[in-house]
Design a protein around this motif. Structure first.
Motif, PDB file in Angstrom:
ATOM      1  N   GLY A 115       0.489  -1.519  -0.229  1.00 20.04           N
ATOM      2  CA  GLY A 115      -0.168  -0.275   0.339  1.00 20.04           C
ATOM      3  C   GLY A 115       1.319   1.078  -0.155  1.00 20.04           C
ATOM      4  O   GLY A 115       0.585   1.948  -0.694  1.00 20.04           O
ATOM      5  N   ASP A 116       2.191   0.427   0.499  1.00 19.05           N
ATOM      6  CA  ASP A 116       2.550   2.194   0.833  1.00 19.05           C
ATOM      7  C   ASP A 116       3.768   2.233  -0.228  1.00 19.05           C
ATOM      8  O   ASP A 116       3.317   3.451  -0.968  1.00 19.05           O
ATOM      9  N   ILE A 117       3.640   1.935  -1.277  1.00 18.36           N
ATOM     10  CA  ILE A 117       5.084   2.078  -2.720  1.00 18.36           C
ATOM     11  C   ILE A 117       3.832   2.315  -3.197  1.00 18.36           C
ATOM     12  O   ILE A 117       3.735   3.325  -4.125  1.00 18.36           O
ATOM     13  N   VAL A 118       2.301   1.617  -3.776  1.00 18.66           N
ATOM     14  CA  VAL A 118       2.211   2.502  -4.575  1.00 18.66           C
ATOM     15  C   VAL A 118       1.176   3.783  -3.991  1.00 18.66           C
ATOM     16  O   VAL A 118       1.054   4.799  -5.584  1.00 18.66           O
ATOM     17  N   ARG A 119       1.056   4.255  -2.763  1.00 17.01           N
ATOM     18  CA  ARG A 119       0.823   5.598  -2.521  1.00 17.01           C
ATOM     19  C   ARG A 119       2.285   6.803  -3.433  1.00 17.01           C
ATOM     20  O   ARG A 119       2.259   7.062  -3.573  1.00 17.01           O
TER      21      ARG A 119
END
Lengths: 315, 122, 141
Positions: C131-135
């Motif tokens: 999720g963090d990477i996508v953000r």
């Protein structure tokens, strides 16, 4: 000129068999796979409908109730979440084996006074394999559902105990072949085989479940094929042989993928082997990074290959 | 279903009083063995070509096909000979039919999820 | 998962999945799970198909897999998993491993992959981290 209905029924069975093979053939590509399911469904409906018109079938109430119960169990099992598919599959192996063992038992009691030794041998083998697959699959499903501990459960001499139980089952079966009219022995044989199935799977750890499921798949098929021999039913022989070879192929693929042999999976509980592995525990440096850095590198890459494991699946 | 095949009287269900104890290998067995061996080879060749992508649906589909055992249960329950064989047969019908329904259902659900990437770049 | 795939694809990155035969809990299980996550099936490659591609790949991202990526299976005859076919993730230019901690996997085997110079360990919960990477991918650039 019209065909007698018995021959029509046989033709329906032959069509069902052809459809089953087509179903598996279409499964070779995701593009055609859904036709395969349809072919399988048509084949199954054809076979069931033909059987219901069989002249020997005179009593329908029990069948109707049983079909309703089966549908009531089957539909929820067909709607489970995708992460629960392995448990569902193990459970359906159990049901398949149960059905085969039950029919074998019913045949034994129905034919009893006229049973030849050869037929008794077929029935015994079929019922033993069906029974051990039943309990084995239930244990596997329990482990996958995490009702039972995933870790291999082992104790000293367990292979010897399991082997003795198997020998006992075979011994009872031999006694039955010699004297089929000893009805008391039949339930004993079933119980011992059930026990063996449980003993067989309990020591196997969670990491080996893909292999075990495939192997149980193959046993389920084998018990159905043997039932086909008992009942002289070609449609069962073929369906069982297809299921059996599918399970067998998958077991071999799984074993290869883990570089293990069948006997290693079945008799050497995983987990024990590595106990001796730690040894060199030198401190080595590890580079860690943040999501930000990772994102920057990923964004500038041309090709990224993701290697997912079960840990990701749960997420 | 079995009696019409080849008309072996000794194995016929509908004349259960006739059979004599035969101790040699019945010819039915040999013909079934032929069928078994051929089917196993066909199965082997066909299933070997199934993409590893679809191994899970493969297993659930073969499970559903294997549930054809239901026909044996139907015959045994439907002949209504003894209480015990009827009950066992009916139980077998329920167990096998649950596999048939559930197996086809879940296989189709899984296969519906397999989608090709949309025709775009590349 | 689909978000990561979409975010990267949008940036023109070619994303593929390398699936080990025993990934998941039954044969082919991982493919079903990824298909359920709406990943197109032509991006799902089995081990034999994907291994020749690792040397050309810029990044191999390992998520929640351990033993099936362990190069010791190729190189270390004393390893309990020696000889087991693995995904050759270590041949990619950069390796990223998302993992909760350094603790060994189910089979309790140390994985030399994690100590390679070109390996980046991304510690954390797989779902949160992805999720963090996508953000980050969405925010930056």
């Amino acid at each position: 000129m019209s065909l007698p209905s018995d021959q029509l029924i046989q033709i329906a069975y032959i069509a069902a068999i052809a459809l089953f093979i087509l179903a598996l053939k279409w499964l070779s590509s995701p593009a055609t796979a859904r036709h395969g399911v349809l072919a399988g469904e048509v084949g199954a409906v054809l076979a069931v409908a033909a059987t219901l018109t069989e002249s020997g079938v005179i009593e329908y109430r029990w069948i109707a109730v049983a079909l309703a119960v089966g549908a009531a169990i089957g539909v929820p099992l067909g709607l489970v979440h995708m992460t629960a598919v392995p448990q569902r599959t193990a459970l359906s192996h159990a049901f398949g084996a149960l059905a085969a063992a039950l029919v074998g038992g019913a045949e034994y009691y129905a034919r009893l006074p006229h049973l030849t030794r050869f037929e008794m041998g077929e029935i015994s083998l079929e019922v033993i394999i069906g029974s051990l697959t039943l309990t084995g699959s239930l244990i596997a499903a329990g482990k996958l559902q995490e009702i039972l501990p995933q870790r291999p459960i082992t104790y000293r001499g367990q292979n010897l105990v399991s082997l003795l139980v198997l020998v006992a089952a075979v011994a009872v079966a031999v006694a039955l072949v010699i004297r089929p009219e000893q009805t008391r022995l039949f339930p004993v044989m079933v119980m011992v085989a059930l026990l063996f199935g449980a003993l067989l799977v309990t020591p196997i750890g969670g990491a080996d479940m893909p292999t075990v499921i495939s192997l149980l798949n193959s046993y389920t098929g084998l018990s159905a094929a043997l039932l086909g021999f008992v009942l002289n039913s070609k449609v069962l022989v073929v369906a069982g042989a297809l299921d059996g070879s599918s399970g067998f192929i998958l077991s071999v693929i799984m074993c290869k993928a883990m570089n293990r042999s069948f006997s290693n999976v079945m008799f050497g509980a995983f987990g024990q082997v590595q106990a001796a592995a730690p040894g060199t525990k030198e401190e080595r440096t590890v580079r860690s990074a943040s999501a930000e850095e990772a994102a920057a590198i990923l964004a500038s890459a041309n090709t990224v290959i993701i290697a997912p494991g079960y840990g990701m699946a749960v997420a | 279903m079995w009696s019409p095949e080849g008309g072996h009287k000794a194995r016929s269900y509908f004349a259960p009083d006739e059979p004599v104890k035969e101790e040699h290998v019945p010819s039915d067995f040999i013909s079934n063995l032929y069928v078994f061996v051929l089917a196993a080879f066909v199965g082997f060749e066909v299933i070997r070509r199934v993409s590893p992508l679809l191994h899970t649906p493969l297993m659930s589909l073969t499970n559903a096909l294997d549930a054809i055992v239901v026909v044996a249960g139907i015959i045994i329950a439907g002949r209504h000979e003894t209480v015990i064989s009827t009950v066992l047969g009916a139980a077998a019908v329920a167990a096998a039919f649950s596999n048939m329904v559930g197996g086809f259902l879940i296989t189709d659900r899984m296969l519906r999820m397999f989608k090709r990437s949309k025709p775009k770049q590349r | 998962m689909l978000e990561l795939y979409d975010a990267l694809s949008k940036k023109g990155v070619e994303v593929k999945f390398g699936i080990h035969p025993v990934a998941g809990r039954m044969p082919g299980h991982m493919n079903v799970l990824l298909a359920e996550a709406d990943i197109p099936y032509d991006k799902l490659l089995d081990m034999d198909a994907v291994n020749p591609e690792f040397p050309q790949a810029d990044v191999a991202l390992v998520i929640g897999a351990n033993d099936v990526t362990n190069p010791a299976a190729r190189s270390d005859p004393s390893s309990p998993i020696y000889g087991m076919p693995i995904l050759d993730v270590d041949k990619a230019r950069t390796v990223m491993v998302i993992k909760r901690s350094m603790s060994p996997g189910f089979a309790g085997i140390d994985n030399p992959l994690y100590y390679l110079d070109r390996t980046m360990m991304l510690f954390g919960d797989a779902k949160v981290f992805v999720g963090d990477i996508v953000r980050e991918l969405g925010a930056g650039h």
